[in-house]
Design a protein around this motif. Structure first.
Motif, PDB file in Angstrom:
ATOM      1  N   SER A  63       0.789  -1.218   0.014  1.00  0.00           N
ATOM      2  CA  SER A  63      -0.052  -0.196   0.027  1.00  0.00           C
ATOM      3  C   SER A  63       0.845   1.401  -0.111  1.00  0.00           C
TER       4      SER A  63
ATOM      5  N   ASP B  17      -0.086   4.607  -4.470  1.00  0.00           N
ATOM      6  CA  ASP B  17      -0.170   6.020  -5.051  1.00  0.00           C
ATOM      7  C   ASP B  17       0.683   6.143  -6.309  1.00  0.00           C
TER       8      ASP B  17
ATOM      9  N   ARG C 267      -7.105   8.463  -7.186  1.00  0.00           N
ATOM     10  CA  ARG C 267      -6.126   7.673  -6.615  1.00  0.00           C
ATOM     11  C   ARG C 267      -6.520   7.742  -5.015  1.00  0.00           C
TER      12      ARG C 267
ATOM     13  N   ARG D   6      -7.021   4.630  -2.708  1.00  0.00           N
ATOM     14  CA  ARG D   6      -6.241   4.335  -1.207  1.00  0.00           C
ATOM     15  C   ARG D   6      -7.508   4.086  -0.355  1.00  0.00           C
TER      16      ARG D   6
END
Length: 440
Positions: free
Chosen positions: A16, A20, A33, A37
């Motif tokens: 993770s 991005d 984005r 997320r």
């Protein structure tokens, strides 16, 4: 690029914290984005350099099927939940607050479908045996503590709850002696499935600790390994430092007179295209092991008969055995991925009709539901009523295996619990469950 002595890339995971950066490659703007997320705070994300560089067509992202296979999508969760999590991320809220909200959303996603944590608990006396599931009389599943991750996570995975870092949602153990003791005390057990996660995330020395004690159990006829490593990191069997030692372990199992079966997950034909995959398959088959292939039917990734017939033919020519087409389970982002049962059967039937008899070892579409593996055999009309025809391939109650039964036709039904019995008040497995005597 990092190279090992064989001139190939070492394994590099993306998690993770890299998300991005990777999403920028897909052309997503700032707001898109952020929402992705937000989804990734609930559903786990992990991929690797092989998947990112060799399998994904970035010119087609975010619509590329392999991209959708491993990257979260903003509409995988209810929009209100995504918005709430996105607001927390945007405000840079404390992590404990973000995780509390993520846990609330997870609790609504049925993290343990088919009662897999509550109904399949094996025991020695009164004590539960952690890390085992015993759903069918002849088969035990082993969840090694060291195998509770994968080379990359599939966005549809029904075991997503294993990977989110919540101890209450995870089941695993490294008490090998206790596992072996349980199997030895249950002589009806003839097959073991080592799963996870992905068993092949473990190095040779670790997986040997689990397999070698099983070799000595005369009652076992087969040892199965559930893995997607052939699709996501075929180097595991070709160029990794312990690849040769791993294949020698496979040979040891076969030489002991047991069937070693790879339950290989291939979801899309592109996963079969790399020469590394072909080499890995040849090496595994050369050890004497067999490879059976399976995958769920996933909307927007493989919901096309041509994809399935092409996969089955390619797998067959490579020496693998087509085994199962599964229905996406009733957990996680099912609303995003599920294909209605009627359409699932149409896809299966059309694909099945396009392959030779040697590929027709495959079964499906199959639901791994609470009573067992329920196969949709077709849709027909009986006494003026349109119905689904179904049977249990596997069942908690072995007496039900192979018996056909019927459900009212429902074009929108996606899972067993969406169906209603036809020509009866209850399904056969519901009657069987009611007739089980509970000791006083």
């Amino acid at each position: 690029m990092i190279l090992n002595q064989a001139g190939t890339r070492r394994f590099r995971a993306y998690t993770s914290k890299h998300l991005d950066e990777l999403l920028r490659r897909a052309g997503l703007d700032d707001e898109q984005r952020l929402r992705v997320r937000a989804v990734a705070t609930v559903l786990p994300f992990r991929t690797n350099a092989y998947v990112v560089d060799e399998l994904i067509d970035w010119s087609a992202a975010p619509d590329d099927p392999i991209y959708r296979l491993v990257f979260p999508q903003e509409d995988m969760l209810p929009s209100t939940d995504v918005a709430r999590l996105a607001d927390l991320l945007k405000a840079e809220a404390p992590n404990v607050e973000i995780q509390a909200e993520a846990n609330r959303v997870r609790a609504q996603l049925n993290p343990h479908p088919a009662g897999q944590k509550e109904l399949n608990v094996p025991r020695i006396g009164e004590e539960p045996v952690p890390g085992l599931q015993h759903k069918y009389p002849e088969t035990v599943l082993i969840f090694p503590k060291q195998g509770q991750t994968c080379h990359a996570y599939c966005t549809y995975c029904f075991r997503w709850a294993q990977f989110v870092g919540d101890a209450d949602l995870k089941f695993a153990s490294d008490d090998i002696d206790q596992m072996v003791s349980y199997i030895r005390q249950n002589p009806s057990v003839t097959s073991v499935l080592i799963t996870g996660g992905d068993a092949m995330i473990m190095g040779e020395s670790v997986i040997r600790r689990y397999i070698e004690p099983l070799i000595g159990l005369e009652q076992l006829e087969s040892i199965r390994i559930g893995t997607k490593a052939l699709a996501y990191w075929p180097q595991r069997f070709v160029t990794d430092p312990d690849a040769d030692a791993t294949l020698e372990l496979f040979e040891q199992v076969v030489d002991a007179g047991k069937n070693l079966a790879f339950m290989a997950h291939f979801t899309h034909p592109r996963e079969l295209e790399s020469p590394l995959v072909e080499s890995a398959v040849k090496r595994i088959l050369g050890s004497g092991a067999t490879i059976r292939t399976q995958a769920p039917l996933i909307r927007s990734i493989n919901d096309d008969p041509a994809i399935w017939s092409g996969m089955w033919r390619r797998q067959h020519t490579m020496g693998m055995i087509p085994y199962y087409m599964f229905v996406e389970r009733d957990t996680g982002p099912q609303d995003y991925f599920a294909v209605p049962l009627a359409r699932a059967h149409e896809i299966f039937r059309e694909a099945y009709s396009k392959v030779s008899g040697l590929c027709r070892t495959v079964r499906g579409p199959s639901m791994s539901a609470t009573p067992g593996k329920v196969c949709v055999d077709g849709v027909t009309e009986i006494a003026g009523q349109r119905v689904f025809v179904l049977h249990l391939i596997q069942a908690r109650d072995p007496a039900l295996v192979g018996q056909p039964f019927f459900a009212e036709y429902d074009p929108s039904a996606r899972w067993l619990t969406d169906l209603r019995p036809a020509f009866a008040d209850r399904f056969p497995f519901e009657i069987a469950a009611e007739n089980v005597l509970v000791p006083a």
